[in-house]
Design a protein around this motif. Structure first.
Motif, PDB file in Angstrom:
ATOM      1  N   UNK A 170       0.814  -1.218   0.000  1.00  0.00           N
ATOM      2  CA  UNK A 170       0.000   0.000   0.000  1.00  0.00           C
ATOM      3  C   UNK A 170       0.841   1.259   0.000  1.00  0.00           C
ATOM      4  N   UNK A 171       1.872   1.287   0.824  1.00  0.00           N
ATOM      5  CA  UNK A 171       2.732   2.473   0.879  1.00  0.00           C
ATOM      6  C   UNK A 171       3.500   2.654  -0.425  1.00  0.00           C
ATOM      7  N   UNK A 172       3.976   1.565  -1.006  1.00  0.00           N
ATOM      8  CA  UNK A 172       4.690   1.659  -2.272  1.00  0.00           C
ATOM      9  C   UNK A 172       3.790   2.118  -3.404  1.00  0.00           C
ATOM     10  N   UNK A 173       2.574   1.596  -3.436  1.00  0.00           N
ATOM     11  CA  UNK A 173       1.634   1.993  -4.489  1.00  0.00           C
ATOM     12  C   UNK A 173       1.246   3.460  -4.357  1.00  0.00           C
ATOM     13  N   UNK A 174       1.007   3.910  -3.139  1.00  0.00           N
ATOM     14  CA  UNK A 174       0.660   5.315  -2.942  1.00  0.00           C
ATOM     15  C   UNK A 174       1.827   6.230  -3.306  1.00  0.00           C
ATOM     16  N   UNK A 175       3.046   5.789  -3.056  1.00  0.00           N
ATOM     17  CA  UNK A 175       4.206   6.586  -3.419  1.00  0.00           C
ATOM     18  C   UNK A 175       4.341   6.714  -4.933  1.00  0.00           C
ATOM     19  N   UNK A 176       4.141   5.617  -5.651  1.00  0.00           N
ATOM     20  CA  UNK A 176       4.220   5.664  -7.113  1.00  0.00           C
ATOM     21  C   UNK A 176       3.083   6.505  -7.681  1.00  0.00           C
ATOM     22  N   UNK A 177       1.892   6.377  -7.131  1.00  0.00           N
ATOM     23  CA  UNK A 177       0.755   7.158  -7.620  1.00  0.00           C
ATOM     24  C   UNK A 177       0.925   8.655  -7.357  1.00  0.00           C
ATOM     25  N   UNK A 178       1.761   8.991  -6.394  1.00  0.00           N
ATOM     26  CA  UNK A 178       2.023  10.392  -6.084  1.00  0.00           C
ATOM     27  C   UNK A 178       3.210  10.905  -6.899  1.00  0.00           C
ATOM     28  N   UNK A 179       3.418  10.324  -8.078  1.00  0.00           N
ATOM     29  CA  UNK A 179       4.502  10.694  -9.000  1.00  0.00           C
ATOM     30  C   UNK A 179       5.878  10.493  -8.386  1.00  0.00           C
ATOM     31  N   UNK A 180       6.001   9.475  -7.556  1.00  0.00           N
ATOM     32  CA  UNK A 180       7.300   9.149  -6.988  1.00  0.00           C
ATOM     33  C   UNK A 180       8.033   8.156  -7.871  1.00  0.00           C
ATOM     34  N   UNK A 181       9.273   7.930  -7.554  1.00  0.00           N
ATOM     35  CA  UNK A 181      10.075   6.977  -8.325  1.00  0.00           C
ATOM     36  C   UNK A 181       9.898   5.579  -7.733  1.00  0.00           C
ATOM     37  N   UNK A 182      10.325   4.588  -8.499  1.00  0.00           N
ATOM     38  CA  UNK A 182      10.216   3.206  -8.031  1.00  0.00           C
ATOM     39  C   UNK A 182      11.155   2.971  -6.853  1.00  0.00           C
ATOM     40  N   UNK A 192      10.131   1.769  -3.142  1.00  0.00           N
ATOM     41  CA  UNK A 192      10.727   0.633  -2.444  1.00  0.00           C
ATOM     42  C   UNK A 192      11.180   1.027  -1.038  1.00  0.00           C
ATOM     43  N   UNK A 193      11.762   2.213  -0.914  1.00  0.00           N
ATOM     44  CA  UNK A 193      12.178   2.679   0.412  1.00  0.00           C
ATOM     45  C   UNK A 193      10.981   2.946   1.322  1.00  0.00           C
ATOM     46  N   UNK A 194       9.927   3.524   0.763  1.00  0.00           N
ATOM     47  CA  UNK A 194       8.723   3.768   1.550  1.00  0.00           C
ATOM     48  C   UNK A 194       8.081   2.451   1.968  1.00  0.00           C
ATOM     49  N   UNK A 195       8.070   1.483   1.065  1.00  0.00           N
ATOM     50  CA  UNK A 195       7.507   0.176   1.391  1.00  0.00           C
ATOM     51  C   UNK A 195       8.312  -0.547   2.457  1.00  0.00           C
ATOM     52  N   UNK A 196       9.626  -0.445   2.385  1.00  0.00           N
ATOM     53  CA  UNK A 196      10.464  -1.094   3.399  1.00  0.00           C
ATOM     54  C   UNK A 196      10.249  -0.474   4.776  1.00  0.00           C
ATOM     55  N   UNK A 197      10.152   0.837   4.816  1.00  0.00           N
ATOM     56  CA  UNK A 197       9.881   1.501   6.094  1.00  0.00           C
ATOM     57  C   UNK A 197       8.503   1.165   6.629  1.00  0.00           C
ATOM     58  N   UNK A 198       7.524   1.108   5.744  1.00  0.00           N
ATOM     59  CA  UNK A 198       6.172   0.760   6.165  1.00  0.00           C
ATOM     60  C   UNK A 198       6.104  -0.679   6.655  1.00  0.00           C
ATOM     61  N   UNK A 199       6.845  -1.579   6.003  1.00  0.00           N
ATOM     62  CA  UNK A 199       6.880  -2.973   6.435  1.00  0.00           C
ATOM     63  C   UNK A 199       7.440  -3.092   7.850  1.00  0.00           C
ATOM     64  N   UNK A 200       8.550  -2.434   8.098  1.00  0.00           N
ATOM     65  CA  UNK A 200       9.175  -2.503   9.416  1.00  0.00           C
ATOM     66  C   UNK A 200       8.269  -1.914  10.492  1.00  0.00           C
ATOM     67  N   UNK A 201       7.672  -0.781  10.197  1.00  0.00           N
ATOM     68  CA  UNK A 201       6.784  -0.151  11.176  1.00  0.00           C
ATOM     69  C   UNK A 201       5.531  -0.981  11.418  1.00  0.00           C
ATOM     70  N   UNK A 202       4.979  -1.572  10.361  1.00  0.00           N
ATOM     71  CA  UNK A 202       3.758  -2.360  10.508  1.00  0.00           C
ATOM     72  C   UNK A 202       4.013  -3.647  11.283  1.00  0.00           C
TER      73      UNK A 202
END
Length: 62
Positions: free
Chosen positions: A27-39, A43-53
């Protein structure tokens, strides 16, 4: 004859916590890409979200 009496690799609690962690990371990775972010940023946002979750769900699921 096969032996089906082996214990599972993960118990249900650990599998549920890791599942929620993976879903949060996706979810965090998809939202980052949809917000015109880079892949790579996704990946960094998803890794941080995984650890926090995983930490969060480990604390609240008893």
């Amino acid at each position: 004859m096969r032996n089906y009496d082996r214990d599972p690799l993960l118990d249900q609690r650990a599998a549920l916590i890791l599942l929620f962690g993976v879903l949060s990371a996706i979810g965090a990775g998809a939202l980052t890409v949809l917000n015109c972010g880079t892949v790579s940023g996704a990946a960094l946002a998803g890794a941080g979200a995984f650890a926090a979750a995983v930490y969060f769900f480990h604390k609240i699921i008893s």
